[in-house]
Scaffold this active site. Sequence first.
Site, PDB file in Angstrom:
ATOM      1  N   GLY A   1       0.808  -1.223   0.000  1.00  0.00           N
ATOM      2  CA  GLY A   1       0.000   0.000   0.000  1.00  0.00           C
ATOM      3  C   GLY A   1       0.837   1.266   0.000  1.00  0.00           C
TER       4      GLY A   1
ATOM      5  CB  SER B   1       3.828  -0.234   3.021  1.00  0.00           C
ATOM      6  OG  SER B   1       2.963  -0.645   4.035  1.00  0.00           O
TER       7      SER B   1
ATOM      8  CG  ASP C   1      -4.383  11.776  15.239  1.00  0.00           C
ATOM      9  OD1 ASP C   1      -4.955  12.132  14.201  1.00  0.00           O
ATOM     10  OD2 ASP C   1      -4.401  10.602  15.658  1.00  0.00           O
TER      11      ASP C   1
ATOM     12  CG  HIS D   1      -6.549   7.772  14.407  1.00  0.00           C
ATOM     13  ND1 HIS D   1      -5.904   8.964  14.203  1.00  0.00           N
ATOM     14  CD2 HIS D   1      -6.803   7.282  13.159  1.00  0.00           C
ATOM     15  CE1 HIS D   1      -5.750   9.187  12.908  1.00  0.00           C
ATOM     16  NE2 HIS D   1      -6.304   8.176  12.253  1.00  0.00           N
TER      17      HIS D   1
HETATM   18  C1  LMR Z   1      -5.760   9.949   8.804  1.00  0.00           C
HETATM   19  O1  LMR Z   1      -5.882  10.353   9.950  1.00  0.00           O
HETATM   20  O2  LMR Z   1      -5.250  10.625   7.906  1.00  0.00           O
HETATM   21  C2  LMR Z   1      -6.291   8.603   8.449  1.00  0.00           C
HETATM   22  O3  LMR Z   1      -6.546   7.852   9.577  1.00  0.00           O
HETATM   23  C3  LMR Z   1      -7.506   8.791   7.623  1.00  0.00           C
HETATM   24  C4  LMR Z   1      -8.133   7.534   7.153  1.00  0.00           C
HETATM   25  O4  LMR Z   1      -9.281   7.277   7.543  1.00  0.00           O
HETATM   26  O5  LMR Z   1      -7.509   6.811   6.392  1.00  0.00           O
END
Ligand code: LMR
Length: 439
Positions: free
Chosen positions: A106, A109, A251, A279
């Site tokens: 992906g 990765s 984040d 998350h």
């Molecule tokens: C992100 O925070 O960018 C990802 O978790 C978003 C996602 O849902 O792929």
Amino acid sequence: MTNSASMAVADLAITRHSHTTTNYLSSSPSLSYHRRLTFRHLPRTTTTTAIRCSVTSDKIQAPVGIDPNQKAECYGVFCLTYDLKAEEETKSWKKMINVAVSGAAGMISNHLLFKLASGEVFGPDQPIALKLLGSERSFGALEGVAMELEDSLFPLLREVSIGIDPYEVFQDIEWALLIGAKPRGPGMERADLLDINGQIFAEQGKALNAVASRNVKVMVVGNPCNTNALICMKNAPNIPAKNFHALTRLDENRAKCQLALKAGVFYDKVSNVTIWGNHSTTQVPDFLNAKIHGIPVPEVIRDRKWLEEDFTQIVQTRGGVLIKKWGRSSAASTAVSIVDAIRSLVTPTPEGDWFSTGVYTNGNPYGIAEDIVFSMPCRSKGDGDYELVKDVIFDDYLRKKIKKSEDELLAEKKCVAHLTGEGIAVCDLPEDTMLPGEM
Ligand code: LMR
């Protein structure tokens, strides 16, 4: 299978047998004595794929004194290139570590693997074996990734294996970076996603429990990563619960960037940023304990409304906004944050600072419900382990926000009770909160 004798030394060959491993041969003498790329076999496959390199066989010279015929288990140029000088060079290296990456074909990765192989993550004296886990559908792409890794001539990369069976790929690994997961499709409820991805992580947990190193560190990236990490952990009772992480470092990085922007400082001046919770869009970027130039953020950014509303929402929904721009989920910044997350565990945390990671809540000093995976502030001595930071402050706003994320995770946990060995799932999510990417 291509016969070794007939194969040009300039070929890179991937050969799949009906049993265990295949050697991946390098065409470059200066490279191949450093590395051995090994491919796990797909039991059902008997085909051979030869990958041509641009160097022709007549340009290759075997190191003096090595007799290719002495090593019956290998073939082609790989047999020719064992070099004692290289052994001398590598004496100062550490013992090789085995790192598995799922979702290896992906986008995330594709950024991460090259950072791992370069030494950027574990250090310039740390040889590494990469074990790439993909799906049957992605197997061709996995081969492509392995080819690119080989072509990158990373001296520290000693071994690459690819496979679709976690019980094979996770054998003896010390790190599991679990990225592969299904994205939420149109019309799919959050509960469906929890179930579909939960099953993947339950299986991977079982595989880790069976074959990984007893002290393997597990970083779950595939969403919903907190609950996936919990499922994985519950299915791996022989591995310390403390070793399971859900990635919230992206984040934290996003929060640092926004605080830096607002304060007009470079982001390296922002420290002590905690992401609390899930998350998801209930995550809590903590500005109360965060610092800019060592000064509490509320004393630097004297706009509480912006901090509580704009800042918080920007961080919570950053992934979704990015998807709207890119048309796909964050990949490079996610890979960078995985690097940051690992480095935070394998290097000592700078004095007075901390980092965020989603970890098991049992024994936490903040009064957060036990038995969930929750992002909290941590410090590490650099030994791969961490401890929770005690000297943080709370106010009513922060407590209320944290409670919301906690409630969400407790509800998610009930949805996956069938995957954690805790009975029948009852899925009654309080509201359909989103992954950051779903906005
Ligand atoms: C992100 O925070 O960018 C990802 O978790 C978003 C996602 O849902 O792929």
